[in-house]
Structures are given as C-alpha cells and as structure tokens.
Design a protein around this motif. Structure first.
Motif, mmCIF file in Angstrom:
data_model
loop_
_atom_site.group_PDB
_atom_site.id
_atom_site.type_symbol
_atom_site.label_atom_id
_atom_site.label_comp_id
_atom_site.label_asym_id
_atom_site.label_seq_id
_atom_site.Cartn_x
_atom_site.Cartn_y
_atom_site.Cartn_z
ATOM 1 N N ASN A 1 7.924 9.679 -4.264
ATOM 2 C CA ASN A 1 8.579 10.226 -5.461
ATOM 3 C C ASN A 1 7.640 11.149 -6.239
ATOM 4 O OD1 ASN A 1 6.863 8.440 -6.588
ATOM 5 N ND2 ASN A 1 8.413 7.028 -7.349
ATOM 6 N N ARG B 1 -5.960 10.251 8.788
ATOM 7 C CA ARG B 1 -6.686 8.974 8.684
ATOM 8 C C ARG B 1 -5.866 7.872 9.343
ATOM 9 N NH1 ARG B 1 -8.324 8.068 2.491
ATOM 10 N NH2 ARG B 1 -6.169 8.589 2.040
ATOM 11 N N ARG C 1 -7.291 1.149 7.754
ATOM 12 C CA ARG C 1 -8.526 0.357 7.854
ATOM 13 C C ARG C 1 -8.154 -1.058 8.302
ATOM 14 N NH1 ARG C 1 -10.859 0.792 2.532
ATOM 15 N NH2 ARG C 1 -11.929 2.675 3.155
ATOM 16 N N LEU D 1 -9.120 -5.292 8.693
ATOM 17 C CA LEU D 1 -9.846 -6.349 7.984
ATOM 18 C C LEU D 1 -11.144 -6.713 8.710
ATOM 19 C CD1 LEU D 1 -6.767 -8.601 7.227
ATOM 20 C CD2 LEU D 1 -8.257 -7.617 5.477
ATOM 21 N N VAL E 1 -1.745 -7.649 2.225
ATOM 22 C CA VAL E 1 -3.114 -7.644 1.705
ATOM 23 C C VAL E 1 -3.480 -6.240 1.227
ATOM 24 C CG1 VAL E 1 -4.116 -7.400 4.042
ATOM 25 C CG2 VAL E 1 -5.540 -8.207 2.152
ATOM 26 N N GLY E 2 -4.124 -6.172 0.045
ATOM 27 C CA GLY E 2 -4.544 -4.895 -0.531
ATOM 28 C C GLY E 2 -4.194 -4.833 -2.006
ATOM 29 N N GLY F 1 -4.096 -1.486 -3.679
ATOM 30 C CA GLY F 1 -3.831 -0.090 -4.032
ATOM 31 C C GLY F 1 -2.335 0.191 -4.081
ATOM 32 N N SER G 1 -0.422 1.635 -1.947
ATOM 33 C CA SER G 1 0.299 1.327 -0.701
ATOM 34 C C SER G 1 0.696 -0.140 -0.656
ATOM 35 C CB SER G 1 -0.564 1.630 0.523
ATOM 36 O OG SER G 1 -0.911 2.967 0.577
ATOM 37 N N ALA G 2 -0.266 -1.036 -0.901
ATOM 38 C CA ALA G 2 0.012 -2.476 -0.801
ATOM 39 C C ALA G 2 1.113 -2.877 -1.787
ATOM 40 C CB ALA G 2 -1.257 -3.269 -1.084
ATOM 41 N N HIS H 1 -5.092 -10.061 -2.974
ATOM 42 C CA HIS H 1 -6.035 -9.001 -3.373
ATOM 43 C C HIS H 1 -7.410 -9.609 -3.625
ATOM 44 C CE1 HIS H 1 -7.757 -5.469 -4.922
ATOM 45 N NE2 HIS H 1 -7.593 -5.710 -6.208
ATOM 46 N N ARG H 2 -8.443 -8.871 -3.210
ATOM 47 C CA ARG H 2 -9.784 -9.456 -3.263
ATOM 48 C C ARG H 2 -10.389 -9.477 -4.668
ATOM 49 N NH1 ARG H 2 -13.196 -4.892 0.139
ATOM 50 N NH2 ARG H 2 -12.854 -3.151 -1.258
ATOM 51 N N ARG I 1 -5.981 -1.740 -8.172
ATOM 52 C CA ARG I 1 -6.308 -0.315 -8.167
ATOM 53 C C ARG I 1 -5.019 0.515 -8.354
ATOM 54 N NH1 ARG I 1 -10.580 2.402 -5.482
ATOM 55 N NH2 ARG I 1 -11.499 0.381 -5.050
ATOM 56 N N ILE J 1 -5.078 -1.886 3.341
ATOM 57 C CA ILE J 1 -6.382 -1.921 2.667
ATOM 58 C C ILE J 1 -7.104 -0.573 2.763
ATOM 59 C CG2 ILE J 1 -6.640 -4.425 2.888
ATOM 60 C CD1 ILE J 1 -8.560 -3.834 5.259
ATOM 61 N N GLY J 2 -6.315 0.488 2.736
ATOM 62 C CA GLY J 2 -6.909 1.820 2.743
ATOM 63 C C GLY J 2 -7.035 2.390 4.146
ATOM 64 N N GLN K 1 -3.613 13.119 -1.542
ATOM 65 C CA GLN K 1 -2.186 13.068 -1.821
ATOM 66 C C GLN K 1 -1.482 14.032 -0.869
ATOM 67 O OE1 GLN K 1 -0.494 11.183 -4.406
ATOM 68 N NE2 GLN K 1 -2.443 10.123 -4.322
HETATM 69 P P1 NAP Z 1 -6.653 2.505 -1.562
HETATM 70 O O1 NAP Z 1 -6.187 3.112 -2.839
HETATM 71 O O2 NAP Z 1 -7.944 2.927 -0.958
HETATM 72 O O3 NAP Z 1 -6.667 0.926 -1.782
HETATM 73 C C1 NAP Z 1 -7.136 0.061 -0.804
HETATM 74 C C2 NAP Z 1 -7.065 -1.352 -1.337
HETATM 75 O O4 NAP Z 1 -7.460 -2.236 -0.308
HETATM 76 C C3 NAP Z 1 -7.981 -1.577 -2.542
HETATM 77 O O5 NAP Z 1 -7.334 -2.389 -3.484
HETATM 78 C C4 NAP Z 1 -9.171 -2.306 -1.926
HETATM 79 O O6 NAP Z 1 -9.744 -3.258 -2.792
HETATM 80 C C5 NAP Z 1 -8.528 -3.055 -0.783
HETATM 81 N N1 NAP Z 1 -9.465 -3.261 0.326
HETATM 82 C C6 NAP Z 1 -10.269 -2.343 0.939
HETATM 83 N N2 NAP Z 1 -10.968 -2.919 1.942
HETATM 84 C C7 NAP Z 1 -10.607 -4.219 1.952
HETATM 85 C C8 NAP Z 1 -10.971 -5.318 2.754
HETATM 86 N N3 NAP Z 1 -11.852 -5.202 3.761
HETATM 87 N N4 NAP Z 1 -10.396 -6.524 2.496
HETATM 88 C C9 NAP Z 1 -9.492 -6.650 1.483
HETATM 89 N N5 NAP Z 1 -9.102 -5.645 0.689
HETATM 90 C C10 NAP Z 1 -9.646 -4.436 0.926
HETATM 91 O O7 NAP Z 1 -5.575 2.700 -0.376
HETATM 92 P P2 NAP Z 1 -3.985 2.943 -0.477
HETATM 93 O O8 NAP Z 1 -3.344 1.983 -1.389
HETATM 94 O O9 NAP Z 1 -3.509 2.990 0.929
HETATM 95 O O10 NAP Z 1 -3.867 4.388 -1.119
HETATM 96 C C11 NAP Z 1 -4.536 5.509 -0.515
HETATM 97 C C12 NAP Z 1 -4.257 6.760 -1.359
HETATM 98 O O11 NAP Z 1 -2.877 7.110 -1.256
HETATM 99 C C13 NAP Z 1 -4.537 6.533 -2.843
HETATM 100 O O12 NAP Z 1 -5.021 7.729 -3.387
HETATM 101 C C14 NAP Z 1 -3.178 6.204 -3.400
HETATM 102 O O13 NAP Z 1 -3.050 6.489 -4.784
HETATM 103 C C15 NAP Z 1 -2.307 7.120 -2.561
HETATM 104 N N6 NAP Z 1 -0.946 6.569 -2.512
HETATM 105 C C16 NAP Z 1 -0.082 7.059 -3.440
HETATM 106 C C17 NAP Z 1 1.190 6.571 -3.478
HETATM 107 C C18 NAP Z 1 2.127 7.112 -4.510
HETATM 108 O O14 NAP Z 1 1.667 7.871 -5.356
HETATM 109 N N7 NAP Z 1 3.386 6.779 -4.500
HETATM 110 C C19 NAP Z 1 1.624 5.589 -2.567
HETATM 111 C C20 NAP Z 1 0.710 5.079 -1.635
HETATM 112 C C21 NAP Z 1 -0.588 5.601 -1.625
HETATM 113 P P3 NAP Z 1 -10.602 -2.805 -4.068
HETATM 114 O O15 NAP Z 1 -9.599 -2.354 -5.080
HETATM 115 O O16 NAP Z 1 -11.302 -4.069 -4.427
HETATM 116 O O17 NAP Z 1 -11.509 -1.725 -3.578
#
Ligand code: NAP
Length: 301
Positions: A46, A109, A112, A114, A146-147, A149, A151-152, A170-171, A176, A229-230, A276
């Motif tokens: 969105n 990408r 990632r 666990l 799990v996560g 961010g 996405s989670a 979430h850890r 985030r 988890i990214g 993004q």
């Molecule tokens: P992210 O923002 O990098 O978040 C990854 C999450 O996984 C973080 O909370 C992190 O914890 C956790 N994590 C990382 N390694 C881990 C591990 N080994 N064990 C457990 N938890 C772990 O990834 P994302 O949510 O996929 O988002 C990626 C990008 O896409 C971001 O910029 C996001 O804003 C964007 N995105 C935007 C939208 C939207 O705008 N609608 C939707 C999806 C994604 P910590 O917080 O402790 O580091």
C-alpha cells in the motif's frame, strides 16, 4: 553481443530494462526463477504510487507485462559468473554464455535463516518464508511467525485471518515495524506476542515440523513456522569480482556503478539506506540512463 545484460527480473531489474529499451539499448534480461522476485511473496502493498493497494503477485504480473509489451528479450537461466575481458563482460549462465558492454546486477535478496540445524530440511515441511503461498494450508491450525519488522507483523496479521492462532515471536521487547502496524497486530485477538523470545530449536517428527522450542524451555506445538527475520543479498556468482562489503551487499557510487567500469548494481542487492519497492525502481531507472550516457560517450570516442 548485447549493449546491456540485466541480471534479475525483480522491480529494479525490470525498471532498468524499461529505461534501457526505451533509450535504444540492445538489452537482455536474465532471471533464475520467477519474474517479480520477492514481490511474489508479498501479500499486500500500500505504498507504491498509483496503487492504493495491490497484491505482490499482481504487481509482479504487471511488471512482466511491460517486459512483453516492450518486446524486451529475457531468458530463464541462473548466472554462474561474470568475467571482464578488456571492456567486454562475459556472463556465464546455466543455459549459455552471453556477452555485453555493460551489466546491471539486480539480483535482489533472499530470506535470512535462523541458522538452526534442521531448518533447511524442514523448509516446505512446516517451515515457510511465504505466508501468502502457504498460509491456506494451515487453516484453523496454530502457527508461529518469527521476526519484529514490517514483514513479520504484516504476515502475522494476514495469517491471523486464516489460522486459529498465531504466536508472534520476537527476540526483543520492542518492534522494529511501523507503529500503526504494531497497533493493528496488538488488537488481533488470536495473535499472542512473545517478546524477548528466541527460537532455540525446531523439533521434527515424521519429516515434518512438530514443535518449536523457545528460549530453550517453552515448547510450542505449532503446525507451521513462518520466518520473517530480514534478508541477505543473493551474491553467489559475485565471488571473484570483489565488489561487495563484508555482508555481501554490492558497493556502488552515486551512478550505481561498481568499482568495475561498466558493471552497475541496483535494488536490494546493493548497500544503501532504504530498501523499498520505489527506491528499487528508481535505482534501476537511474542506472540504465547512466549506461545510456556511457554508451553515447563510447560511440563518440
Ligand atoms: P527487517 O526490517 O530487517 O526486520 C527483521 C526482523 O527480524 C527484526 O525485527 C530483527 O530483530 C529480526 N531478526 C533478525 N535476525 C534474527 C534472528 N537471527 N533471529 C530472530 N530475529 C531476527 O526485515 P523485514 O521486516 O523483512 O523488512 C525489510 C524491509 O522491507 C524494511 O525496510 C521494511 O520496512 C520493508 N518492508 C516494508 C513494508 C511496508 O512498508 N508495507 C512491508 C514489509 C517490509 P531486531 O529488531 O532485534 O533486529
């Protein structure tokens, strides 16, 4: 022999291809999997201009239609290496070897992991990286995400409308993800949030996920675990070029060119601040126009 080879048919690669084709470059697109890349795994978007809301696979299809409408040639083949011979680039793939003056790497990408011992084995057998693809398999069951961010949280919300219960693990003790999303998740009655929690083991039975162990002590019997988890960059074929940082992200200058002349990189595989869809599309367009500029200079010279 092409002017430009673009590696990857996600939004940045296709954006580059559109600009390259429209500026008269002889371009070839290469993709190892499904056009659209990670877009195909996103439930709802969105924040992409022109769409108040769109499903990832639908945007992916729209991008692919642009490729076809403009008659941009593409091949489904995995790139194995890029070699530089004088000012030519030799791109070796599982299908064939191609040559070009310029290359734009848009390889994106991957999710990632666990890092748990049987995680890989259980992928598709209870562990998933795509709620949109697999969520319906767990209708009325209990699952975990799990996560912490965007996405989670987005995918936990999506799943909460299908399954009986979602454990969101979430850890840390703060998310985030965007505050509005966090609020929506907290209001969802069938989502239980486990803060300060790490998955320490995934337990299997009959080759399927049976339960997960949290903080080495809490056993959760869930039918599925969705990992969000990214990401980390797809860079296996870049090993010999030495253009990445220590995390595997490609380093580029303001024109999206790497330290190797004629090799550009765009989108989620490069080192940058904001990942993004809109920034990926921008990267692709700018890189293609810079290729065009260099090609013009080459012609004159
Ligand atoms: P992210 O923002 O990098 O978040 C990854 C999450 O996984 C973080 O909370 C992190 O914890 C956790 N994590 C990382 N390694 C881990 C591990 N080994 N064990 C457990 N938890 C772990 O990834 P994302 O949510 O996929 O988002 C990626 C990008 O896409 C971001 O910029 C996001 O804003 C964007 N995105 C935007 C939208 C939207 O705008 N609608 C939707 C999806 C994604 P910590 O917080 O402790 O580091």
């Amino acid at each position: 022999m092409y002017d430009l080879i673009i590696i990857g048919m996600g939004i940045s690669g296709i954006s580059a291809a559109i600009y390259a084709k429209n500026s008269g470059l002889n371009v070839l697109l290469l993709e190892k999997d499904t056009p659209g890349g990670l877009l195909n795994k996103i439930n709802k978007i969105n924040n992409y201009p022109g769409y108040s809301e769109v499903a990832g696979p639908d945007l992916s299809l729209a991008l692919f239609e642009s490729v076809n409408t403009l008659g941009i040639p593409y091949k489904i083949a995995e790139v194995e290496s890029i070699e530089v011979k004088e000012d030519k680039k030799i791109v070796k793939t599982t299908l064939d070897t191609f040559e070009s003056d310029f290359v734009i790497i848009a390889s994106g990408r991957k999710n990632r992991k666990l890092g748990l011992s049987n995680e890989e084995k259980l992928l598709g057998r209870g562990i998933s990286t795509c709620a949109l693809c697999d969520g319906a398999l767990y209708k009325d069951k209990e699952v975990a995400v799990v996560g912490g961010g965007n996405s989670a949280l987005e995918e936990a919300l999506y799943l909460s409308n299908i399954v009986k219960k979602v454990y969101l693990i979430h850890r840390r003790d703060t998310f985030r993800a965007d505050a509005s999303l966090v609020e929506q998740v907290k209001m969802q009655k069938n989502v239980e949030i486990l803060y300060d929690s790490e998955i320490t083991a995934v337990v299997e039975e009959d080759n399927k996920l049976k339960e997960i162990l949290v903080n080495k002590e809490k056993h959760l019997e869930v039918s599925a675990l969705f990992t969000y988890i990214g990401f980390e960059p797809n860079h296996d074929f870049l090993r010999t070029l030495e253009i990445t940082d220590k995390f595997g992200y490609i380093k580029v200058d303001k024109n999206y060119e790497t330290k190797i002349k004629g090799i550009f990189a765009v989108g989620d595989c490069i080192k940058k601040d904001i990942y993004q869809l809109i920034t990926a599309a921008n990267d692709g367009a700018v890189a293609a126009l810079n290729v065009r500029k260099q090609k013009n200079v080459k012609k004159k010279g």
